[in-house]
Design a protein around this motif. Structure first.
Motif, PDB file in Angstrom:
ATOM      1  N   GLN A  23       0.821  -1.212   0.000  1.00  7.48           N
ATOM      2  CA  GLN A  23       0.000   0.000   0.000  1.00  7.48           C
ATOM      3  C   GLN A  23       0.854   1.260   0.000  1.00  7.48           C
ATOM      4  OE1 GLN A  23      -3.347  -0.672  -0.535  1.00  7.48           O
ATOM      5  NE2 GLN A  23      -2.355  -2.673  -0.582  1.00  7.48           N
ATOM      6  N   ILE A  24       2.106   1.154   0.437  1.00  4.46           N
ATOM      7  CA  ILE A  24       3.009   2.313   0.431  1.00  4.46           C
ATOM      8  C   ILE A  24       4.147   2.121  -0.582  1.00  4.46           C
ATOM      9  CG2 ILE A  24       2.442   3.074   2.753  1.00  4.46           C
ATOM     10  CD1 ILE A  24       5.118   1.754   3.677  1.00  4.46           C
ATOM     11  N   GLY A  25       3.943   1.174  -1.508  1.00  2.00           N
ATOM     12  CA  GLY A  25       4.889   0.991  -2.599  1.00  2.00           C
ATOM     13  C   GLY A  25       6.134   0.194  -2.271  1.00  2.00           C
ATOM     14  N   VAL A  26       6.096  -0.585  -1.186  1.00  2.00           N
ATOM     15  CA  VAL A  26       7.250  -1.391  -0.785  1.00  2.00           C
ATOM     16  C   VAL A  26       6.963  -2.858  -1.088  1.00  2.00           C
ATOM     17  CG1 VAL A  26       8.693  -2.122   1.153  1.00  2.00           C
ATOM     18  CG2 VAL A  26       7.917   0.254   0.992  1.00  2.00           C
ATOM     19  N   ASP A  27       7.863  -3.499  -1.821  1.00  2.00           N
ATOM     20  CA  ASP A  27       7.716  -4.911  -2.175  1.00  2.00           C
ATOM     21  C   ASP A  27       8.284  -5.781  -1.058  1.00  2.00           C
ATOM     22  OD1 ASP A  27       7.582  -7.426  -3.273  1.00  2.00           O
ATOM     23  OD2 ASP A  27       9.000  -7.016  -4.890  1.00  2.00           O
ATOM     24  N   LEU A  28       7.401  -6.431  -0.322  1.00  2.00           N
ATOM     25  CA  LEU A  28       7.817  -7.337   0.743  1.00  2.00           C
ATOM     26  C   LEU A  28       7.291  -8.742   0.454  1.00  2.00           C
ATOM     27  CD1 LEU A  28       9.473  -7.176   3.355  1.00  2.00           C
ATOM     28  CD2 LEU A  28       7.339  -6.847   4.594  1.00  2.00           C
ATOM     29  N   TYR A  29       7.218  -9.069  -0.841  1.00  2.00           N
ATOM     30  CA  TYR A  29       6.695 -10.364  -1.262  1.00  2.00           C
ATOM     31  C   TYR A  29       7.466 -11.501  -0.606  1.00  2.00           C
ATOM     32  CZ  TYR A  29       5.472 -14.360  -4.093  1.00  2.00           C
ATOM     33  OH  TYR A  29       5.043 -15.590  -4.491  1.00  2.00           O
ATOM     34  N   GLY A  30       6.750 -12.550  -0.220  1.00  2.00           N
ATOM     35  CA  GLY A  30       7.405 -13.767   0.228  1.00  2.00           C
ATOM     36  C   GLY A  30       6.888 -14.310   1.540  1.00  2.00           C
ATOM     37  N   THR A  31       7.565 -15.337   2.001  1.00  2.00           N
ATOM     38  CA  THR A  31       7.233 -16.030   3.238  1.00  2.00           C
ATOM     39  C   THR A  31       7.834 -15.298   4.432  1.00  2.00           C
ATOM     40  OG1 THR A  31       9.251 -17.348   3.172  1.00  2.00           O
ATOM     41  CG2 THR A  31       7.297 -18.245   2.023  1.00  2.00           C
ATOM     42  N   ALA A  32       7.504 -15.750   5.635  1.00  2.96           N
ATOM     43  CA  ALA A  32       8.130 -15.177   6.828  1.00  2.96           C
ATOM     44  C   ALA A  32       9.650 -15.297   6.733  1.00  2.96           C
ATOM     45  CB  ALA A  32       7.600 -15.870   8.080  1.00  2.96           C
ATOM     46  N   GLN A  33      10.138 -16.421   6.247  1.00  4.95           N
ATOM     47  CA  GLN A  33      11.588 -16.617   6.109  1.00  4.95           C
ATOM     48  C   GLN A  33      12.202 -15.612   5.139  1.00  4.95           C
ATOM     49  OE1 GLN A  33      13.955 -19.194   7.490  1.00  4.95           O
ATOM     50  NE2 GLN A  33      15.145 -17.451   6.796  1.00  4.95           N
ATOM     51  N   SER A  34      11.584 -15.422   3.979  1.00  3.97           N
ATOM     52  CA  SER A  34      12.168 -14.490   3.010  1.00  3.97           C
ATOM     53  C   SER A  34      12.040 -13.043   3.492  1.00  3.97           C
ATOM     54  CB  SER A  34      11.569 -14.676   1.621  1.00  3.97           C
ATOM     55  OG  SER A  34      10.208 -14.360   1.597  1.00  3.97           O
ATOM     56  N   GLN A  35      10.967 -12.720   4.224  1.00  9.06           N
ATOM     57  CA  GLN A  35      10.841 -11.379   4.787  1.00  9.06           C
ATOM     58  C   GLN A  35      11.904 -11.154   5.868  1.00  9.06           C
ATOM     59  OE1 GLN A  35       6.673 -11.156   5.881  1.00  9.06           O
ATOM     60  NE2 GLN A  35       6.057 -10.736   3.775  1.00  9.06           N
ATOM     61  N   TYR A  36      12.197 -12.172   6.628  1.00 13.96           N
ATOM     62  CA  TYR A  36      13.276 -12.104   7.617  1.00 13.96           C
ATOM     63  C   TYR A  36      14.598 -11.800   6.912  1.00 13.96           C
ATOM     64  CZ  TYR A  36      16.236 -13.683  11.511  1.00 13.96           C
ATOM     65  OH  TYR A  36      17.162 -13.768  12.521  1.00 13.96           O
ATOM     66  N   ASN A  37      14.834 -12.475   5.797  1.00 11.56           N
ATOM     67  CA  ASN A  37      16.080 -12.299   5.056  1.00 11.56           C
ATOM     68  C   ASN A  37      16.207 -10.910   4.420  1.00 11.56           C
ATOM     69  OD1 ASN A  37      16.718 -14.932   5.718  1.00 11.56           O
ATOM     70  ND2 ASN A  37      16.092 -15.756   3.748  1.00 11.56           N
ATOM     71  N   LYS A  38      15.076 -10.222   4.203  1.00 12.37           N
ATOM     72  CA  LYS A  38      15.080  -8.894   3.575  1.00 12.37           C
ATOM     73  C   LYS A  38      15.223  -7.771   4.605  1.00 12.37           C
ATOM     74  CE  LYS A  38      12.044 -10.205  -0.253  1.00 12.37           C
ATOM     75  NZ  LYS A  38      10.741  -9.975  -0.901  1.00 12.37           N
TER      76      LYS A  38
END
Length: 104
Positions: A23-38
């Motif tokens: 909604q604010i233009g940030v790509d946080l696609y993925g699983t909890a694991q991949s979000q952790y890695n980002k």
């Protein structure tokens, strides 16, 4: 698991954050694991609303994520039970806590 939109079935934990950040233009696609890695670790005395909070629930490593909202609470979702506010401290007593993290 795997809910990525507010449509029927609702969000899973990572889907809720993916949707919110989109909604604010940030790509946080993925699983909890991949979000952790980002994300990067944030010391607990420096956390802010919008930081992510990670737990290990049903498997080793990051398997649940929520967004810190302040006052010791975070918002999270698990699909079948919907979206809710939870106490970080209560979750720390239930599951291994993997820390607070922030997008770089």
């Amino acid at each position: 698991m795997g809910g990525r939109t507010p449509a029927v079935g609702g969000f899973d934990c990572s889907g809720l954050l993916e949707y919110a950040f989109a909604q604010i233009g940030v790509d946080l696609y993925g699983t909890a694991q991949s979000q952790y890695n980002k994300t990067i670790l944030v010391p607990e005395d420096q956390i802010k609303p919008g930081d992510l909070v990670f737990f290990s629930t049903y498997k080793p490593g990051p398997s649940h994520v929520g967004m810190y909202v302040g006052d010791g609470k975070f918002i999270n979702s698990n699909g079948s039970n919907g979206t809710s506010y939870s106490s970080v401290e209560e979750w720390k007593n239930l599951y291994p806590f993997l820390g607070f993290r922030r997008l770089q």
